[in-house]
Motif scaffolding. Structure first.
Motif, PDB file in Angstrom:
ATOM      1  N   GLY A   1     -13.310 -11.828  12.096  1.00  0.00           N
ATOM      2  CA  GLY A   1     -12.401 -12.849  11.594  1.00  0.00           C
ATOM      3  C   GLY A   1     -12.441 -12.995  10.090  1.00  0.00           C
ATOM      4  N   GLY A   2     -12.982 -11.999   9.393  1.00  0.00           N
ATOM      5  CA  GLY A   2     -13.090 -12.049   7.934  1.00  0.00           C
ATOM      6  C   GLY A   2     -11.956 -11.316   7.254  1.00  0.00           C
ATOM      7  N   VAL A   3     -11.128 -12.044   6.504  1.00  0.00           N
ATOM      8  CA  VAL A   3      -9.974 -11.469   5.808  1.00  0.00           C
ATOM      9  C   VAL A   3     -10.285 -11.389   4.310  1.00  0.00           C
ATOM     10  CG1 VAL A   3      -7.534 -11.766   5.218  1.00  0.00           C
ATOM     11  CG2 VAL A   3      -8.348 -12.385   7.511  1.00  0.00           C
ATOM     12  N   ILE A   4     -10.174 -10.176   3.748  1.00  0.00           N
ATOM     13  CA  ILE A   4     -10.384  -9.975   2.310  1.00  0.00           C
ATOM     14  C   ILE A   4      -9.063  -9.511   1.706  1.00  0.00           C
ATOM     15  CG2 ILE A   4     -11.661  -8.718   0.540  1.00  0.00           C
ATOM     16  CD1 ILE A   4     -13.898  -8.304   2.617  1.00  0.00           C
ATOM     17  N   TYR A   5      -8.511 -10.331   0.827  1.00  0.00           N
ATOM     18  CA  TYR A   5      -7.202 -10.057   0.222  1.00  0.00           C
ATOM     19  C   TYR A   5      -7.396  -9.977  -1.290  1.00  0.00           C
ATOM     20  CZ  TYR A   5      -2.182 -10.566  -0.752  1.00  0.00           C
ATOM     21  OH  TYR A   5      -0.884 -10.379  -1.189  1.00  0.00           O
ATOM     22  N   PRO A   6      -7.445  -8.763  -1.855  1.00  0.00           N
ATOM     23  CA  PRO A   6      -7.775  -8.600  -3.275  1.00  0.00           C
ATOM     24  C   PRO A   6      -6.850  -9.344  -4.239  1.00  0.00           C
ATOM     25  CG  PRO A   6      -7.840  -6.489  -2.136  1.00  0.00           C
ATOM     26  CD  PRO A   6      -7.263  -7.467  -1.173  1.00  0.00           C
ATOM     27  N   GLU A   7      -5.627  -9.620  -3.818  1.00  0.00           N
ATOM     28  CA  GLU A   7      -4.704 -10.376  -4.669  1.00  0.00           C
ATOM     29  C   GLU A   7      -5.285 -11.749  -5.002  1.00  0.00           C
ATOM     30  OE1 GLU A   7      -1.043 -10.605  -6.787  1.00  0.00           O
ATOM     31  OE2 GLU A   7      -1.905  -8.920  -5.682  1.00  0.00           O
ATOM     32  N   SER A   8      -6.151 -12.239  -4.103  1.00  0.00           N
ATOM     33  CA  SER A   8      -6.866 -13.492  -4.343  1.00  0.00           C
ATOM     34  C   SER A   8      -8.233 -13.202  -4.959  1.00  0.00           C
ATOM     35  CB  SER A   8      -7.020 -14.277  -3.035  1.00  0.00           C
ATOM     36  OG  SER A   8      -7.836 -15.412  -3.213  1.00  0.00           O
ATOM     37  N   HIS A   9      -9.125 -12.596  -4.175  1.00  0.00           N
ATOM     38  CA  HIS A   9     -10.457 -12.198  -4.661  1.00  0.00           C
ATOM     39  C   HIS A   9     -11.089 -11.297  -3.619  1.00  0.00           C
ATOM     40  CE1 HIS A   9     -12.921 -15.132  -2.137  1.00  0.00           C
ATOM     41  NE2 HIS A   9     -11.681 -15.505  -1.913  1.00  0.00           N
ATOM     42  N   TYR A  10     -12.151 -10.605  -4.026  1.00  0.00           N
ATOM     43  CA  TYR A  10     -12.845  -9.691  -3.117  1.00  0.00           C
ATOM     44  C   TYR A  10     -13.914 -10.420  -2.324  1.00  0.00           C
ATOM     45  CZ  TYR A  10     -10.695  -5.330  -4.751  1.00  0.00           C
ATOM     46  OH  TYR A  10      -9.823  -4.308  -5.022  1.00  0.00           O
ATOM     47  N   GLY A  11     -13.481 -11.240  -1.395  1.00  0.00           N
ATOM     48  CA  GLY A  11     -14.413 -11.944  -0.511  1.00  0.00           C
ATOM     49  C   GLY A  11     -13.671 -12.422   0.728  1.00  0.00           C
ATOM     50  N   ARG A  12     -14.384 -12.510   1.847  1.00  0.00           N
ATOM     51  CA  ARG A  12     -13.769 -13.032   3.076  1.00  0.00           C
ATOM     52  C   ARG A  12     -13.377 -14.488   2.856  1.00  0.00           C
ATOM     53  NH1 ARG A  12     -18.157 -11.869   7.641  1.00  0.00           N
ATOM     54  NH2 ARG A  12     -19.340 -13.020   6.081  1.00  0.00           N
ATOM     55  N   ASP A  13     -12.160 -14.830   3.244  1.00  0.00           N
ATOM     56  CA  ASP A  13     -11.643 -16.151   2.889  1.00  0.00           C
ATOM     57  C   ASP A  13     -10.740 -16.660   4.007  1.00  0.00           C
ATOM     58  OD1 ASP A  13     -10.351 -18.364   1.758  1.00  0.00           O
ATOM     59  OD2 ASP A  13     -10.391 -17.504  -0.253  1.00  0.00           O
ATOM     60  N   ALA A  14     -11.242 -17.655   4.767  1.00  0.00           N
ATOM     61  CA  ALA A  14     -10.462 -18.193   5.875  1.00  0.00           C
ATOM     62  C   ALA A  14      -9.226 -18.949   5.389  1.00  0.00           C
ATOM     63  CB  ALA A  14     -11.332 -19.109   6.731  1.00  0.00           C
TER      64      ALA A  14
END
Length: 462
Positions: free
Chosen positions: A335-348
């Motif tokens: 359930g960990g989503v990492i979206y580089p457009e935001s940052h390089y970390g799992r972010d619910a």
């Protein structure tokens, strides 16, 4: 009890003997080592570290120890108080800090806590950096500041709101469509900081949040790992409230799972699949997940003409491969989503916003959306570690036994069969061996897991 030192941080159970558990002495020792490492990286006059915590019962005690240890090293601390892991991650670069510490044991039960360590980019430390900190902790090289050079603590309670602002500013977050859809969503915050952050995000998006276990008391109402067997109350609440779906996060809000409008699990592996489907439909490209994640991400990626690759388990490994492959989205099947457009970390929070955008644009129910994806079934089982179980020897024996199959050994042993796979590995965060399988039916996945549990037992007995 337990103290685990790994690239995932310093994690242990509260109370008990020093060196065997996460005691105050151990907290000070490892915080000192981290602060010393920070000071070794840069020769400068002032150092700054961001510190935040989830709501678990021991959090305030651990945070006070960590912050005042850093102060004793002459490091200034930005205290976020109750926060989330991704919030601390985005705060580090925004504060021009030299690092960050998140005090959370993620999905572990209430008796656990941990120090998760970040670099100056707000990303988890690599293996070499983590090893250096462990080396410093066991040495006599730590030196503390003179009285005139002690650090200071500055409180900043604004960062959950700042984090939400950052999410809403992402170009692919379709706030207009989400508001028009008038969603009603049940939120299980497991009585931690997700109960603060997720409802605030939903309200900003015009979604009606129905709160379940959203008081940040640290008394988890169920096992905090967001798995089907722990989410009976959420499923019932979604149906009772006639909600569009349900959201559950873990205590530090880097894992995200959904329950559909009928109270059925969407599948924690499919959180990333759905978010990737939305992102790839707008910005085609490559994806990465770890070896224990569903094949469905590969299938969806290839549908959009992208390339999928699997990393070793652990956020730092996923991020490293994402950067190498220029992945537009990635993450982990937990359930960990990492979206580089935001940052390089799992972010619910990012995951919630992308999922809502997808639902709003496609105008379909959560159960109907799930039907659009390849149907794989996963089994996630475990074996408790005992002194007599030589995990490395057992995995080597399994590797030899299945040498004619497609093997991957960068992280434990993964065996890919034609229509299924099994991944066997020692956990970085708990004293267990994980046995993950995936197949075309739940019965087959469970059967495959049971088969390998029996084989491990047989090998261990010699």
């Amino acid at each position: 009890m337990t103290l685990i030192k790994s690239i995932s941080g310093i994690r242990g159970t509260i109370g008990g003997p020093v060196g065997d558990n996460l005691t105050p002495i151990d907290v000070v020792k490892f915080a000192s080592a981290y602060g010393t490492w920070i000071k070794q990286q840069l020769n400068k006059e002032h150092y700054r570290v961001v510190v935040g915590r989830d709501a678990r019962i021991s959090g305030e005690m651990i945070q006070d120890l960590v912050m005042n240890t850093l102060v004793g090293l002459g490091i200034h601390v930005i205290d976020l108080g109750l926060s989330t892991t991704p919030t601390v991650e985005i705060a580090v670069p925004l504060e021009h800090a030299d690092g960050g510490i998140i005090l959370t044991a993620s999905h572990n039960p209430k008796q656990w806590n941990a120090l998760k360590l970040l670099n100056r980019k707000g990303e988890f430390l690599g293996a070499a950096e983590g090893a250096k900190i462990l080396e410093i902790a066991e040495s006599d090289t730590m030196s503390f500041a003179q009285v005139d050079n002690l650090g200071k603590i500055t409180r900043n309670d604004a960062y959950i709101d700042i984090h939400i602002d950052e999410v809403l500013e992402l170009p692919l977050v379709n706030a207009k469509a989400i508001k028009a859809a008038k969603f009603k969503v049940v939120v299980d915050g497991v009585n931690s900081t997700g109960g603060i952050a997720v409802p605030l995000l939903l309200e900003r998006l015009g979604v009606e949040p129905i709160k379940l276990f959203c008081e940040p008391t640290g008394h988890f109402p169920h096992n905090p790992e967001p798995l089907k067997e722990h989410l009976g109350d959420l499923s019932k609440k979604v149906v009772k409230e006639n909600a569009d779906f349900g959201i559950v996060v873990d205590p530090d809000v880097d894992r995200l799972a959904f329950v559909d409008e009928n109270g059925n699990m969407f599948g924690e592996d499919y959180t990333l699949v759905a978010c990737a489907d939305y992102v790839l439909s707008k910005t085609p490209g490559n994806t990465v997940s770890n070896m224990s994640s569903t094949r469905a991400l590969r299938d969806v990626t290839e549908k959009y003409g992208g390339h999928y690759e699997a990393s070793a388990v652990g956020e730092v490994h996923v991020v490293e491969l994402m950067k190498k492959n220029n992945a537009v989205i990635g993450g982990e099947g937990n359930g960990g989503v990492i979206y580089p457009e935001s940052h390089y970390g799992r972010d619910a929070l990012v995951g919630v916003a992308l999922f809502l955008s997808l639902l709003a644009e496609r105008k379909m129910s959560v159960s109907a959306l799930r039907e659009t994806y390849p149907n794989y079934f996963m089994s996630k089982k475990r074996i408790e570690l005992t002194p007599e179980l030589d995990v490395d020897a057992v995995l080597k024996a399994i590797e030899n036994r299945y040498q004619n199959e497609q093997l991957t050994t960068i992280d434990g042993v993964k065996i890919d069969f034609d229509n299924s796979w099994v991944h066997l590995r020692k956990s970085n965060t708990e004293p267990i061996v994980r046995i993950y399988t995936e197949a075309k039916s739940q019965e087959e996945a469970d059967g495959l897991a049971d088969k390998f549990i029996a084989e491990i037992g047989e090998i261990a007995k010699g």
